[in-house]
Design an enzyme around this catalytic site. Structure first.
Site, PDB file in Angstrom:
ATOM      1  NE  ARG A 111      -3.741   2.403   0.417  1.00  0.00           N
ATOM      2  CZ  ARG A 111      -4.431   2.804  -0.675  1.00  0.00           C
ATOM      3  NH1 ARG A 111      -4.782   2.126  -1.425  1.00  0.00           N
ATOM      4  NH2 ARG A 111      -4.962   3.984  -0.613  1.00  0.00           N
ATOM      5  CG  ASP A 148      -4.489  -3.921   6.016  1.00  0.00           C
ATOM      6  OD1 ASP A 148      -3.793  -4.873   6.172  1.00  0.00           O
ATOM      7  OD2 ASP A 148      -4.247  -2.819   6.856  1.00  0.00           O
TER       8      ASP A 148
END
Length: 436
Positions: A97, A121
């Site tokens: 990310r 996530d």
């Protein structure tokens, strides 16, 4: 896939040192691309997400030297821009990310920045519009290849601009700030994020020669400079890990001391745990949690209505700790409404807690009501899988307080954000085994 085997209901005792802040590290490491001079960074956490980013920087041509545990030097004087258009980069970038934050520095210094759609996530939509709208405001052209989910921005020279962000995105603000420090003229960012980690980034950039004012507020003013130099920087302790250890101490009725927490940067965190009835004592720059042998009682609002704990942009309560708060509430006296406003999938791990005997009503994707057991009924051990970093640690805390032996699969998710967590927990008395 690795697994934790956890024997619950053991009282822990001792002290624990929080790691360097994961969310700060992802910003600070990307900032090394803004200069050809050497930067030294200390207190870097040894976790999967950070190590992946360091590896990505190395493949970009950044010279990286490990001085000692947690301390590295970085020198981006020979960046390999061809790597950005390679198939290898498309694979490496999408697994992390935080890789999105290399775009701002690359755009500012080299006139182009590319990134595949980042991973991370599975907690709901995490859109990138704020990042790219900011770059466009600075004069960059934007393109997106839908077939391979590849983003690109290019500009001969960025020019300062006024912008009102559509959301106070932490990574979005960081990315735009890193682009603006080398832009021509003045950039004003209103509705900017102002988390301590972003303040740390701005202070570091100023030491490198940037001109950023308004640090700590939601309006940042940046006067562009021609180039930046080297510096030395130290990460804050990780506030999310600090909150995790507070919750762990309460749930296991343990006396714990959390060392060197940087109290001034914790914001609402101590008081939110106090609203759950947990005693959080300040001892210098440490937190002491006494053993809650008689349990802990949730406070109601002044008018007697049920307590609601919700997340909000800083200085509001961080969304990364709501999973911990929810687990801790399962053994409190009283009830609480947890309102997760920012991510619509983050509460979906509660079915695992319900399987363990917790009393939780999932009202909708964003809200859950928790009715505490007051330790009159223990959570029961079970087998489960970690869906994301924060839910994974919440399930680990639940397992450490539960009756019996629990199994948690997919602990790679926990390793993404917590450094050697099993070793550190064993050092304070936890019965936890890692199986590879």
């Amino acid at each position: 896939m690795a697994t934790f085997i956890i024997e619950g209901q053991h009282q822990l005792k001792g002290s624990i040192q929080p790691q360097g802040a994961k969310n700060e590290a992802l910003q600070i490491l990307c900032a090394v691309l803004l200069t050809a001079e050497e930067i030294t960074i200390n207190n870097i956490p040894d976790i999967v997400d950070v190590n992946k980013l360091i590896d990505l920087l190395r493949k970009l041509g950044v010279k990286i030297n490990k001085l000692e545990k947690g301390s590295y030097t970085f020198k981006a004087d020979d960046v390999n821009l061809k790597y950005l258009e390679s198939e290898a980069f498309k694979q490496d970038g999408k697994g992390l990310r935080g890789s999105i934050m290399i775009v701002g520095p690359l755009l500012a210094r080299f006139g182009k920045g590319y990134i595949p759609k980042p991973g991370g996530d599975k907690i709901g939509r995490r859109r990138l519009d704020t990042h790219f709208e900011g770059f466009i405001n600075l004069g960059a052209s934007f393109r997106y290849n839908k077939e391979d989910h590849f983003y690109g921005v290019e500009a001969k020279k960025l020019k300062g601009a006024y912008m009102l962000l559509d959301e106070a995105s932490v990574t979005g603000t960081a990315n735009i700030v890193m682009a603006a420090v080398l832009a021509e003229g003045r950039t004003t960012i209103y509705n900017a994020a102002c988390e301590p980690y972003l303040q740390q980034l701005c202070k570091m950039l100023n030491r490198m020669g940037a001109k950023i004012s308004g640090i700590g507020s939601n309006m940042l003013i940046i006067d562009g400079v021609d180039e930046l130099g080297g510096t030395e920087h130290r990460m804050l302790p990780d506030m999310i890990e600090i909150g995790s250890w507070i919750g762990l101490a309460a749930m296991t009725k343990s006396e714990l001391t959390i060392k060197n927490v940087s109290w001034n940067d914790l914001g609402l965190i101590p008081n939110v745990f106090r609203k759950l009835g947990i005693t959080v004592e300040q001892q210098g720059d440490d937190i002491h949690i006494p053993a809650h042998t008689e349990g802990y009682e949730i406070q109601n609002f002044i008018d007697g209505s049920i307590l609601t704990i919700s997340d909000a942009p800083w200085p509001g309560f961080t969304p990364d700790l709501l999973s911990i708060i929810l687990v801790v509430a399962t053994q409190a006296r009283g009830s609480v409404l947890i309102h997760q406003k920012m991510f619509e999938s983050r509460l979906f791990f509660v079915d695992k807690l319900i399987d363990m005997g917790a009393k939780i009503i999932l009202c909708d994707p964003h809200r859950a009501t928790v009715i505490g057991h007051d330790f009159k009924s223990s959570l029961k051990a079970t087998t489960m899988s970690s869906p994301d970093i924060r839910a994974g640690v919440s399930l680990l805390i639940a397992a450490l307080s539960a009756k019996g032996t629990s199994t948690i699969h997919n602990i790679e998710q926990i390793d993404r954000g917590y450094e050697n967590i099993d070793e550190r927990l064993r050092a304070i008395g936890a019965k936890i085994t890692r199986l590879n």
